[in-house]
Design an enzyme around this catalytic site. Structure first.
Site, short mmCIF file in Angstrom:
data_model
loop_
_atom_site.label_atom_id
_atom_site.label_comp_id
_atom_site.label_asym_id
_atom_site.label_seq_id
_atom_site.Cartn_x
_atom_site.Cartn_y
_atom_site.Cartn_z
N LYS A 125 56.59 34.73 37.63
CA LYS A 125 56.12 35.85 36.80
C LYS A 125 55.39 36.89 37.67
CE LYS A 125 52.06 35.41 34.49
NZ LYS A 125 51.08 36.48 34.81
N ASN A 126 54.49 36.40 38.53
CA ASN A 126 53.65 37.35 39.27
C ASN A 126 54.38 38.04 40.41
OD1 ASN A 126 51.68 36.81 37.47
ND2 ASN A 126 50.45 35.50 38.81
N CYS A 138 39.86 41.30 29.50
CA CYS A 138 40.88 40.43 28.90
C CYS A 138 40.25 39.06 28.76
CB CYS A 138 42.13 40.38 29.75
SG CYS A 138 41.90 39.40 31.22
N ARG A 148 38.11 43.19 33.89
CA ARG A 148 39.16 43.35 34.93
C ARG A 148 39.10 44.80 35.41
NH1 ARG A 148 43.37 39.21 33.88
NH2 ARG A 148 44.53 39.98 35.66
N ASP A 168 44.82 30.32 39.51
CA ASP A 168 45.76 30.09 38.41
C ASP A 168 46.09 28.61 38.22
OD1 ASP A 168 45.80 32.81 38.08
OD2 ASP A 168 47.69 33.12 39.12
N ARG A 224 53.62 33.84 27.68
CA ARG A 224 53.54 34.96 28.61
C ARG A 224 54.01 34.55 30.00
NH1 ARG A 224 47.92 36.38 29.39
NH2 ARG A 224 48.97 37.40 31.11
N1 EPU Z 1 38.86 43.28 40.93
C1 EPU Z 1 37.91 44.28 40.95
N2 EPU Z 1 38.35 45.57 41.09
C2 EPU Z 1 39.67 45.89 41.22
C3 EPU Z 1 40.62 44.85 41.20
C4 EPU Z 1 40.19 43.55 41.06
O1 EPU Z 1 36.72 44.02 40.84
O2 EPU Z 1 39.99 47.09 41.36
C5 EPU Z 1 38.41 41.88 40.77
C6 EPU Z 1 38.94 41.25 39.47
O3 EPU Z 1 38.12 41.59 38.37
C7 EPU Z 1 38.93 39.78 39.78
C8 EPU Z 1 39.27 39.74 41.27
O4 EPU Z 1 39.01 41.06 41.77
O5 EPU Z 1 37.66 39.26 39.58
C9 EPU Z 1 40.71 39.36 41.57
O6 EPU Z 1 41.58 40.24 40.93
P1 EPU Z 1 43.04 40.58 41.48
O7 EPU Z 1 43.17 42.06 41.49
O8 EPU Z 1 43.29 39.84 42.75
O9 EPU Z 1 43.93 39.94 40.34
P2 EPU Z 1 45.08 40.64 39.51
O10 EPU Z 1 45.96 41.43 40.38
O11 EPU Z 1 44.50 41.30 38.33
C10 EPU Z 1 46.77 38.68 39.90
C11 EPU Z 1 47.59 37.76 39.03
C12 EPU Z 1 46.67 36.79 38.31
C13 EPU Z 1 45.92 35.99 39.37
C14 EPU Z 1 45.15 36.94 40.31
C15 EPU Z 1 44.45 36.23 41.45
C16 EPU Z 1 49.49 39.06 38.44
C17 EPU Z 1 50.26 39.78 37.40
N3 EPU Z 1 48.33 38.55 38.07
O12 EPU Z 1 45.88 39.35 39.01
O13 EPU Z 1 47.51 35.92 37.56
O14 EPU Z 1 45.01 35.11 38.76
O15 EPU Z 1 46.06 37.90 40.86
O16 EPU Z 1 45.34 35.49 42.20
O17 EPU Z 1 49.94 38.96 39.56
C18 EPU Z 1 48.06 34.45 35.84
O18 EPU Z 1 49.22 34.46 36.24
O19 EPU Z 1 47.65 33.64 34.96
C19 EPU Z 1 47.10 35.41 36.37
C20 EPU Z 1 45.95 35.71 35.76
#
Ligand code: EPU
Length: 426
Positions: A22-23, A116, A121, A307, A399
């Site tokens: 998915k990711n 969320c 986020r 995850d 999802r």
């Molecule tokens: N963060 C910030 N500012 C930003 C971006 C992120 O503070 O501008 C913080 C977030 O709030 C969080 C941390 O940084 O506390 C990590 O966030 P990240 O941006 O790495 O995560 P994401 O891109 O929102 C993806 C996956 C998640 C997975 C995380 C960490 C996808 C679609 N989602 O989320 O997947 O947990 O990376 O590996 O790729 C899941 O599949 O269940 C899932 C939540």
């Protein structure tokens, strides 16, 4: 409304081919916007988040169709540059369309994705990087209005934290920007490498993915391609934990063994026998699991994946001894623990720490899937529990897992999907 009815206590046994990731699929679908030609994505998981991504693509003028885990995306003509609020809210990761839309059209309006089920986020890192590369960004009444007044240009960006989504957005914007972009402290997740692999197939010039510094040299134009999406390492972790929790024995095929190593090395400490061969993972868990001695700290890749925290916890609640988790990525990722406690688990949560004292057995109960991975964890616990568990809010599970009940049934688990206002299964 749909529910899972799980009749616990059966060992999972057999062979299962892993779904596509998915990711990986979501950012690659966003990336296809940049090509202006057809992209054929094989091994694409058919999930509600993937369908939400296809609705975003359709809404901006692309054509997206699915058949037998192959998605065909035609992005010849882009007709809109606003992603409506209801589509943005369907899926938090819709923000990764921003970089690609800006790269393709120079304009894009989205809404703040907000919080969320995992907690706040923020997207500050995404926006700061896009600004540094030449985007004007105005925020007004919850809308984020982005415009590139001249040509987007490369930049040197140092992320304060290796955010997966921010790294993806920067890559998506940089591949067609003028000049060179360097991302320092970039996310190293395998899904980043898969996105870069896809973009390279489309003609992009990227190096360093999988390491902390990624270098992108912008190209005037990308082209379409055919690409196979990597297997889903978190779905893999989930089915292995289900087998471990039920004292089962399974073989995962189409698996990404290297990408799963940070998870497998911890799971092995529970006493399961794990063998890997090319694209195959074999797990046998005959006896009661042992607690994991070292604290399990979730960290960016190659650390233990956040995850997989919930599903491993579901296996450890009946292990012998005490295990301790430290959740370092999200503020609110222990919501599944209430359901585990309701089923008889002994779990204490204090801030980012969760202490799990292994109990002898779990019992079926009426519980809720609070989020995607939490829902999978509750299902794993239900499979190991004595008696019947009803799990509501399973749309969270849909999802990210392709017909989870079919996969579990194939392994011998007793699980049915039912509509709450009828008794028929579907
Ligand atoms: N963060 C910030 N500012 C930003 C971006 C992120 O503070 O501008 C913080 C977030 O709030 C969080 C941390 O940084 O506390 C990590 O966030 P990240 O941006 O790495 O995560 P994401 O891109 O929102 C993806 C996956 C998640 C997975 C995380 C960490 C996808 C679609 N989602 O989320 O997947 O947990 O990376 O590996 O790729 C899941 O599949 O269940 C899932 C939540």
């Amino acid at each position: 409304m749909q529910k899972f009815i799980v009749n616990g206590g059966r060992r999972l046994r057999g062979e299962l081919a892993l779904q596509g990731s998915k990711n990986s699929a979501l950012p690659i679908m966003a990336a296809s916007l940049l090509c202006g030609e057809d992209c054929v994505l094989k091994n694409c998981p058919e999930l509600t988040d993937v369908y939400a991504a296809s609705r975003i693509l359709n809404c901006v003028g692309c054509k997206c169709s699915f058949s037998d885990n192959t998605a065909v995306i035609s992005s010849g003509e882009i007709t809109a540059n606003t992603i409506p609020e209801e589509l943005m809210r369907e899926m938090r990761s819709s923000i990764i369309f921003l970089g690609a839309m800006l790269g393709r059209t120079g304009e894009c309006t989205v809404c703040c994705p907000g919080g969320c089920e995992l907690g706040p986020r923020p997207i500050d890192m995404h926006l700061a990087a896009l600004r540094k590369m030449g985007t004007d960004i105005k925020e007004s009444y919850g809308r984020i209005i982005c415009r590139v007044p001249e040509k987007a240009h490369g930049a040197r960006i140092s992320l304060p934290f290796p955010s997966v989504g921010a790294t993806e957005n920067i890559i998506l914007f940089a591949v067609t920007a003028e000049g060179e972009t360097v991302i320092n402290n970039a996310a190293r997740e395998p899904e980043i490498c898969d996105l870069c692999g896809f973009l390279r197939c489309c003609g992009a010039e990227i190096s360093g993915d999988g390491e902390s510094s990624i270098v992108i040299r912008g190209k005037e134009k990308l082209h379409g391609c055919e690409y196979s999406i990597m297997p889903d390492r978190i779905a893999g972790a989930t089915y292995l934990c289900m087998a471990a929790a039920t004292k089962g024995e399974i073989i995962l095929t189409n698996a990404c063994v290297d990408a799963m190593e940070p998870f497998l090395s911890v799971l092995e400490q529970t006493g399961c026998s794990i063998y890997t061969a090319e694209k195959r993972i074999f797990l046998r868990s005959g006896a009661r699991l042992k607690a994991v001695n070292d604290r399990i700290r979730t960290m960016p890749h190659p650390g233990f994946p956040t995850d997989a925290q919930a599903v491993l916890m579901a296996a450890l609640v009946t292990a012998e001894g005490t295990s301790v988790f430290e959740e370092n990525i999200f503020d609110c990722r222990y919501r599944h623990t209430d359901a585990l406690v309701k089923m008889g688990a002994d779990v204490q949560v204090l801030g980012k720490i969760a202490v799990i004292k292994g109990v002898n057995r779990l019992y079926g109960a009426n519980v809720e899937a609070t989020d995607l991975r939490g829902g999978a964890a509750v299902t794993a616990a239900a499979l190991a529990a004595e008696g019947v568990t009803e799990i509501s809010s399973i749309s969270h599970i849909d999802r990210g897992y392709e017909r989870l009940e079919d996969a579990v049934s194939r392994l011998g688990g007793s699980i049915k999907r039912v509509y709450t206002n009828s008794t028929s299964t579907c």
